[in-house]
Enzyme design. Structure first.
Site, PDB file in Angstrom:
ATOM      1  N   ARG A 204       0.854  -1.178   0.000  1.00 42.77           N
ATOM      2  CA  ARG A 204       0.000   0.000   0.000  1.00 42.77           C
ATOM      3  C   ARG A 204       0.889   1.225   0.000  1.00 42.77           C
ATOM      4  O   ARG A 204       1.867   1.279   0.740  1.00 42.77           O
ATOM      5  CB  ARG A 204      -0.849  -0.042   1.267  1.00 42.77           C
ATOM      6  CG  ARG A 204      -1.991   0.892   1.307  1.00 42.77           C
ATOM      7  CD  ARG A 204      -3.154   0.356   2.134  1.00 42.77           C
ATOM      8  NE  ARG A 204      -3.032   0.664   3.547  1.00 42.77           N
ATOM      9  CZ  ARG A 204      -4.024   0.538   4.420  1.00 42.77           C
ATOM     10  NH1 ARG A 204      -5.199   0.069   4.030  1.00 42.77           N
ATOM     11  NH2 ARG A 204      -3.857   0.835   5.670  1.00 42.77           N
TER      12      ARG A 204
ATOM     13  N   SER B 171     -12.561  -3.770   0.120  1.00 41.99           N
ATOM     14  CA  SER B 171     -12.794  -3.252   1.467  1.00 41.99           C
ATOM     15  C   SER B 171     -14.260  -2.898   1.656  1.00 41.99           C
ATOM     16  O   SER B 171     -14.849  -2.217   0.812  1.00 41.99           O
ATOM     17  CB  SER B 171     -11.966  -1.977   1.705  1.00 41.99           C
ATOM     18  OG  SER B 171     -10.599  -2.268   1.723  1.00 41.99           O
TER      19      SER B 171
ATOM     20  N   LYS C 127      -4.480   4.093   9.635  1.00 36.90           N
ATOM     21  CA  LYS C 127      -5.183   4.595   8.453  1.00 36.90           C
ATOM     22  C   LYS C 127      -6.053   5.750   8.916  1.00 36.90           C
ATOM     23  O   LYS C 127      -7.100   5.564   9.531  1.00 36.90           O
ATOM     24  CB  LYS C 127      -6.024   3.471   7.831  1.00 36.90           C
ATOM     25  CG  LYS C 127      -6.516   3.774   6.431  1.00 36.90           C
ATOM     26  CD  LYS C 127      -6.965   2.496   5.717  1.00 36.90           C
ATOM     27  CE  LYS C 127      -7.321   2.740   4.264  1.00 36.90           C
ATOM     28  NZ  LYS C 127      -8.641   3.350   4.078  1.00 36.90           N
TER      29      LYS C 127
END
Lengths: 211, 211
Positions: B37, B105, B134
């Site tokens: 990511r 997600s 996050k």
């Protein structure tokens, strides 16, 4: 792809009506390519708005190029993808997207020469002049070097000049032998977008180099 | 793809040696998937570092999944791509990358139900708990809803729980019937990454649901 006049656009935030009117106006003025750029945008925003841009480009006879995102270009059925030195290398783009026109940003003769290993379909060369539209653009190339580099690069692939080009300086850019010019502010900050595009193409030679 | 333990990684900035050691350690502890990511990274950074991660994953028997970027996943020969609600829709990913495992997600039961039009290969469900990794993660789902939603979603695709999972709460997450868990801090902030991975898998049922 007719590379004469690229108009760069970040379509997110424009209403559907604004987008349609704007693309119709630039097409009427002689724009030939619309490049969608939105580094800060989510993939979903690029997909959603890009789908609208793609349809309108087709309607108005404009080629549609996506900046950086090969996946978005492929998913939207774009005509091309434009990558910079920090984006996917041209050879990887060719593997993923063999049927797309590939543009590559270069800001030095060194970057032109390195690209010979896997040539793009055109170079985006600049910034020619100081520009406020791209905060991370490097030192301006200037007219003298643009002319010199265009001679070198033009032997490898067509050259599209970008960065700070306005209706006032477009003629001297064309005189460097470029195959096209690319603009943002010169069109988007103009009240008359059709007139702005016409003015930008006014200095374009009618006979292409080698033609 | 064995979905048991996903370790998320932003490889840019790690030295090659750190990267190699880290992936060897998590593999030894029972990690099964590495998801790369790097939303703030350039495509070139993702390509360059991702190529190293991909090779190491192959070496250590880990599956390699790329977040968001379908083009990068394809160019690197990744095993899968993981998309969020702001990324490319699953149906578009399937068209571009029919052979990749696709994770999606979801942070609500509504998002699970909407996805039935084009199911992913697994759901990433969360954030289960509050998480600092996050910043744009929504309200925590919590254990009670995770259990309920996993029952619903699990009938459609395997569920991987994510968000704030630690060695201390992993057992109760596994008891919700999930097929896997995904972590960042729980591994990367641990001195002993192998031990951290082992601890995270300790509560995993030995017999799979329906097995």
């Amino acid at each position: 792809m007719d590379l004469s006049l690229h108009v760069l656009i970040d379509p997110v935030g424009m209403t559907g009506g604004d987008l349609r009117r704007s693309l119709q106006e630039v097409a009427a003025g002689g724009a030939t390519v619309v490049q969608m750029r939105g580094k800060e945008r989510t993939t979903r925003e690029l997909m959603d708005r890009g789908a609208a841009v793609q349809k309108l480009c087709r309607l108005y006879g404009l080629a549609f190029v996506v900046n950086d995102r090969v996946d978005v270009a492929l998913a939207l059925g774009a005509d091309g993808v434009h990558v910079g030195q920090d984006d996917m290398p041209v050879h990887a783009v060719r593997t993923l997207a063999p049927y797309l026109t590939v543009g590559l940003s270069v800001s030095s003769l060194g970057e032109v020469l390195v690209s010979r290993d896997c040539l793009p379909d055109y170079f985006g060369m600049g910034p020619v002049f100081q520009t406020a539209s791209k905060s991370d653009a490097g030192e301006p190339v200037g007219i003298a070097r643009l002319r010199e580099w265009t001679q070198e690069a033009g032997a490898l692939a067509p050259v599209v000049a970008i960065g700070g080009i306005t209706r006032d300086n477009a003629a001297e850019v064309w005189q460097c032998g470029v195959d096209g010019i690319a603009v943002i502010s010169a069109v988007w900050q103009a009240d008359d977008k059709t007139g702005a595009c016409r003015a930008l193409r006014r200095g374009q030679p009618t006979v292409k180099r080698g033609g």
